[in-house]
Design a protein around this motif. Structure first.
Motif, PDB file in Angstrom:
ATOM      1  N   VAL A 234       1.323  -8.212  -1.291  1.00 42.27           N
ATOM      2  CA  VAL A 234       1.960  -9.497  -1.041  1.00 42.27           C
ATOM      3  C   VAL A 234       3.276  -9.331  -0.285  1.00 42.27           C
ATOM      4  O   VAL A 234       3.703 -10.241   0.434  1.00 42.27           O
ATOM      5  CB  VAL A 234       2.167 -10.239  -2.381  1.00 42.27           C
ATOM      6  CG1 VAL A 234       3.059 -11.457  -2.209  1.00 42.27           C
ATOM      7  CG2 VAL A 234       0.824 -10.662  -2.958  1.00 42.27           C
ATOM      8  N   ASP A 235       3.912  -8.166  -0.418  1.00 50.61           N
ATOM      9  CA  ASP A 235       5.179  -7.944   0.279  1.00 50.61           C
ATOM     10  C   ASP A 235       5.008  -7.658   1.777  1.00 50.61           C
ATOM     11  O   ASP A 235       5.951  -7.210   2.430  1.00 50.61           O
ATOM     12  CB  ASP A 235       5.966  -6.819  -0.380  1.00 50.61           C
ATOM     13  CG  ASP A 235       5.253  -5.467  -0.317  1.00 50.61           C
ATOM     14  OD1 ASP A 235       4.200  -5.374   0.339  1.00 50.61           O
ATOM     15  OD2 ASP A 235       5.736  -4.506  -0.949  1.00 50.61           O
ATOM     16  N   LYS A 236       3.798  -7.871   2.317  1.00 45.75           N
ATOM     17  CA  LYS A 236       3.469  -7.745   3.742  1.00 45.75           C
ATOM     18  C   LYS A 236       3.264  -6.307   4.201  1.00 45.75           C
ATOM     19  O   LYS A 236       3.013  -6.064   5.371  1.00 45.75           O
ATOM     20  CB  LYS A 236       4.554  -8.391   4.633  1.00 45.75           C
ATOM     21  CG  LYS A 236       4.971  -9.779   4.240  1.00 45.75           C
ATOM     22  CD  LYS A 236       6.104 -10.266   5.142  1.00 45.75           C
ATOM     23  CE  LYS A 236       7.294 -10.659   4.338  1.00 45.75           C
ATOM     24  NZ  LYS A 236       8.404 -11.129   5.163  1.00 45.75           N
ATOM     25  N   MET A 237       3.371  -5.358   3.272  1.00 46.90           N
ATOM     26  CA  MET A 237       3.330  -3.956   3.650  1.00 46.90           C
ATOM     27  C   MET A 237       1.923  -3.370   3.557  1.00 46.90           C
ATOM     28  O   MET A 237       1.157  -3.695   2.662  1.00 46.90           O
ATOM     29  CB  MET A 237       4.266  -3.143   2.759  1.00 46.90           C
ATOM     30  CG  MET A 237       5.732  -3.379   3.041  1.00 46.90           C
ATOM     31  SD  MET A 237       6.209  -2.913   4.723  1.00 46.90           S
ATOM     32  CE  MET A 237       5.877  -1.149   4.673  1.00 46.90           C
ATOM     33  N   VAL A 238       1.641  -2.481   4.504  1.00 44.08           N
ATOM     34  CA  VAL A 238       0.471  -1.620   4.463  1.00 44.08           C
ATOM     35  C   VAL A 238       0.978  -0.195   4.238  1.00 44.08           C
ATOM     36  O   VAL A 238       1.896   0.247   4.932  1.00 44.08           O
ATOM     37  CB  VAL A 238      -0.334  -1.701   5.777  1.00 44.08           C
ATOM     38  CG1 VAL A 238      -1.530  -0.755   5.747  1.00 44.08           C
ATOM     39  CG2 VAL A 238      -0.774  -3.138   6.050  1.00 44.08           C
ATOM     40  N   LYS A 239       0.416   0.498   3.256  1.00 49.71           N
ATOM     41  CA  LYS A 239       0.858   1.855   2.958  1.00 49.71           C
ATOM     42  C   LYS A 239      -0.338   2.796   2.855  1.00 49.71           C
ATOM     43  O   LYS A 239      -1.426   2.379   2.437  1.00 49.71           O
ATOM     44  CB  LYS A 239       1.666   1.893   1.658  1.00 49.71           C
ATOM     45  CG  LYS A 239       2.985   1.134   1.734  1.00 49.71           C
ATOM     46  CD  LYS A 239       3.746   1.208   0.427  1.00 49.71           C
ATOM     47  CE  LYS A 239       5.070   0.450   0.518  1.00 49.71           C
ATOM     48  NZ  LYS A 239       5.817   0.491  -0.765  1.00 49.71           N
ATOM     49  N   VAL A 240      -0.114   4.033   3.242  1.00 49.63           N
ATOM     50  CA  VAL A 240      -1.125   5.082   3.135  1.00 49.63           C
ATOM     51  C   VAL A 240      -0.645   6.088   2.097  1.00 49.63           C
ATOM     52  O   VAL A 240       0.493   6.575   2.178  1.00 49.63           O
ATOM     53  CB  VAL A 240      -1.369   5.771   4.488  1.00 49.63           C
ATOM     54  CG1 VAL A 240      -2.407   6.881   4.348  1.00 49.63           C
ATOM     55  CG2 VAL A 240      -1.830   4.747   5.532  1.00 49.63           C
ATOM     56  N   TRP A 241      -1.518   6.396   1.120  1.00 50.17           N
ATOM     57  CA  TRP A 241      -1.158   7.246  -0.011  1.00 50.17           C
ATOM     58  C   TRP A 241      -1.980   8.520  -0.010  1.00 50.17           C
ATOM     59  O   TRP A 241      -3.204   8.473   0.119  1.00 50.17           O
ATOM     60  CB  TRP A 241      -1.393   6.495  -1.331  1.00 50.17           C
ATOM     61  CG  TRP A 241      -0.634   5.215  -1.426  1.00 50.17           C
ATOM     62  CD1 TRP A 241      -1.077   3.972  -1.068  1.00 50.17           C
ATOM     63  CD2 TRP A 241       0.707   5.047  -1.875  1.00 50.17           C
ATOM     64  NE1 TRP A 241      -0.104   3.038  -1.276  1.00 50.17           N
ATOM     65  CE2 TRP A 241       1.011   3.673  -1.771  1.00 50.17           C
ATOM     66  CE3 TRP A 241       1.674   5.925  -2.360  1.00 50.17           C
ATOM     67  CZ2 TRP A 241       2.245   3.161  -2.135  1.00 50.17           C
ATOM     68  CZ3 TRP A 241       2.905   5.424  -2.739  1.00 50.17           C
ATOM     69  CH2 TRP A 241       3.185   4.044  -2.624  1.00 50.17           C
TER      70      TRP A 241
END
Length: 341
Positions: A234-241
């Motif tokens: 929801v915070d607009k972020m895309v992250k790779v883990w």
């Protein structure tokens, strides 16, 4: 660049789209009347066909009605004409697209909306579902009851996906801002005197990743890197883990964030790794765009393409398994687009 091929389904807002794993031109759409808030649902089956001037067009082959809105779908990995859908009334139904009207199977164990379903590409008789009540259930297509129940989260579990590399691993994401990985070989249920293994499942996560301070709406396993996942929130972020790189944070064990990809203007509703390239990711957002990213770690996020032909929330995206670079996106504007970024 050529305009996208378009299919309109008036009166039914889309929630999910998926290419068939058996046919390179067939797609399915899970849709709901009144944006899924009230009313019935519809499963659309469509095909990509040649059109005027050699450009492809999308034809609607048939549709199936459901009594409540449909939020997700998953094609069977074992039968070319079968798929399952998750519904707002808590039910899961299996459909044979060569038959008419009625589903060929139904399961009703979830107590709230079923928001995701996913079919294992390794154990091909098995699929998983997740629900707004926080539970995740593993099903065998030929059994009347679920095989495993996990109380994955204490709040809404938006998505649950089988690992494409390990048949016993499932990843989940939730309102609580975490990604979790479950190993079905680990004990899943409470045991001992006075316990009921069906109604009191344990949280058996083998890894918890504190992915966001807000709700995590979507995730996907990388098809080439076994313990790499992407998340959208929801915070607009895309992250790779990278879940092999374990770190400690506020008492939790979590994977290391390999890349952060800012750029969306509103919540990221769905994402999917490219099945042909390990570093390419598609994302769909409430900002009415579908975006393509190069996720190779570097000083700056590498946004490759923005598809902005929708006029409402973009809630689904799906890469073609057969044609490299062909992408489908669906939206609450009742419009399915197929395009090549």
């Amino acid at each position: 660049m050529n305009p996208p091929a378009v299919l309109q389904t008036p009166g039914f807002a889309h929630y999910s789209v998926s290419w068939s794993p058996f046919y390179n031109t067939r797609l399915a759409l899970a849709s709901s009347a009144n944006f899924g808030l009230v009313g019935n649902g519809r499963l659309h089956i469509a095909s990509l066909v040649p059109g005027a001037g050699g450009l492809p067009t999308i034809q609607l082959d048939k549709f199936f009605e459901s009594q409540d809105g449909l939020y997700d779908l998953a094609w069977s990995e074992a039968h070319e004409n079968h798929l399952v859908t998750g519904s707002g009334d808590g039910s899961i139904r299996m459909w044979d697209i060569m038959l008419d009207k009625l589903p060929i199977g139904a399961w009703q164990e979830h107590t709230r909306e079923v928001f995701s379903v996913d079919w294992s590409n390794i154990q091909k008789d098995t699929f998983v579902s997740s629900c707004w009540d926080g539970s995740v259930k593993v099903w065998k297509a030929d059994r009347p009851r679920s095989a495993v129940t996990l109380q994955a989260h204490q709040s809404c579990t938006y998505q649950a996906l089988f690992s494409p590399h390990q048949p016993d691993l499932i990843s989940t994401c939730s309102t609580d801002g975490t990604l979790k990985i479950f190993d079905l070989r680990s004990p899943s249920y409470a045991t001992g005197p006075g316990t009921n293994s069906f109604t009191n499942p344990l949280n058996a996560a083998v890894l918890t990743v504190p992915a966001s301070a807000s709700e995590v709406l979507t995730l996907d396993w990388n098809k080439y890197r076994p313990f790499v996942l992407a998340s959208g929130s929801v915070d607009k972020m895309v992250k790779v883990w990278d879940c092999r790189m374990v770190r400690m944070s506020e008492g939790q064990v979590g994977g290391a964030c390999e890349s952060s990809l800012p750029g969306h203007e509103y919540a990221v509703r769905k994402l999917q790794w490219n099945p042909h390239k390990a570093d390419v990711l598609a994302t769909a957002s409430y900002d009415m765009t579908c975006r393509i990213w190069n996720t190779t770690p570097g000083p700056q996020p590498q946004l490759r393409y923005i598809h902005d032909a929708h006029t409402e929330f973009v809630v689904g995206c799906s890469w073609s398994l057969y044609e490299e670079g062909l992408l489908a996106s669906c939206s609450w504007d009742s419009r399915l687009n197929v395009f090549r970024p």
